[in-house]
Scaffold this active site. Structure first.
Site, PDB file in Angstrom:
ATOM      1  CB  ILE A  78      -0.951   0.100   1.345  1.00 47.31           C
ATOM      2  CG1 ILE A  78      -1.542  -1.203   1.484  1.00 47.31           C
ATOM      3  CG2 ILE A  78      -1.905   1.158   1.199  1.00 47.31           C
ATOM      4  CD1 ILE A  78      -2.269  -1.381   2.743  1.00 47.31           C
ATOM      5  N   GLY A 130      -9.442  -3.317 -12.812  1.00 44.68           N
ATOM      6  CA  GLY A 130      -8.829  -2.660 -11.546  1.00 44.68           C
ATOM      7  C   GLY A 130      -8.480  -1.233 -11.392  1.00 44.68           C
ATOM      8  CG  ASP A 168      -4.065  -1.587 -10.413  1.00 49.47           C
ATOM      9  OD1 ASP A 168      -5.090  -1.867 -10.999  1.00 49.47           O
ATOM     10  OD2 ASP A 168      -2.942  -2.263 -10.393  1.00 49.47           O
TER      11      ASP A 168
END
Length: 260
Positions: free
Chosen positions: A12, A108, A110
């Site tokens: 993260i 996703g 991202d």
């Protein structure tokens, strides 16, 4: 200030922006068992070391490819930074791009965030290669539409799979071998993974351009991007902070609730 959170499969990333200025960036391992309080205390201490006050953070945005992390990260933002975070993928969050896929809900977060930043700062058409837990190839057209892409196992994941599945193959680190023909097991494994991935990159980029029907800028991000950019001419640009800059841009496009 803005707290941008990029929650990947392995790490993260927490980043604090003051306008366009990146004031700090920190990483923690992705662990859904870690509580919001554990992350909150850890992050508060790191902010203090950098001379930042957590109460100066008035907004937050989260992109996560691990659904189990979202609740804890939202709790972290509410409890320690007194703000309701935007979550990429939630209904009503405007990304400023169209997703030209059969099942857009499967993409996703991202990959979409990278597409937003790539179009904002580099324009298109382009291919974004992200060297993460998976290595992804994403296509963005000249209008900023997300057109899809390809997903392959990440480099470290492939190395770990070799070690786990073959009894006599050790766990090795990725690196650029001096030669292709390995004269021992470890250099042979490193050669197969490294030069194999160079071939993967060059082959997929070539095929994507042929299918798309035009030349395209190839932009790479992720921790291993510099290593592979040195080994192939198909990568045109590197951007280590592409995902974070995408989160910053998405935050700007959306009205953020006032802290309570």
């Amino acid at each position: 200030m803005l707290l941008a959170i990029d929650s990947g499969n392995t790490n993260i990333v927490f980043a604090v922006y003051d306008g366009d200025t990146l004031r700090g960036e920190w990483r923690a391992s992705t662990d859904s068992e870690r509580t919001a309080d554990e992350l909150g205390v850890w992050l508060t201490q790191l902010l203090t070391i950098e001379g930042l006050n957590r109460l100066d953070i008035s907004a937050a945005i989260i992109a996560s490819v691990v659904p189990a992390m979202v609740f804890g990260l939202k709790t972290l933002c509410r409890r320690y930074f007194k703000c309701e975070p935007l979550v990429v993928g939630d209904e009503g969050v405007d990304l400023g791009l169209s997703i030209l896929l059969d099942r857009p809900e499967e993409v996703g977060a991202d990959r979409l965030v990278n597409a937003v930043a790539a179009h904002k700062y580099y324009k298109g058409p382009l291919i974004v290669i992200d060297f993460g837990t998976a290595t992804t190839f994403d296509v963005v057209d000249a209008d900023g539409n997300y057109c899809g892409g390809a997903i392959s196992p990440g480099i470290n994941l492939s190395l770990e799979a070799l070690h786990m599945a073959a009894a006599k193959l050790p766990r090795v680190a990725i690196g650029r071998p001096r030669q292709v023909i390995g004269r021992a097991t470890v250099p042979a494994m490193q050669s197969g993974i490294f030069w194999g991935y160079v071939g993967l990159i060059e082959g997929l980029v070539k095929r994507i351009k042929e299918e798309f029907g035009s030349d395209m800028l190839v932009l790479a991000t992720g921790g291993l991007a510099p290593l592979f950019a040195e080994a192939t001419k198909v990568i045109n640009a590197l951007d280590a902070d592409l995902t974070l800059r995408g989160l910053l841009e998405i935050h700007r496009r959306n009205s953020t609730p006032v802290r309570g």
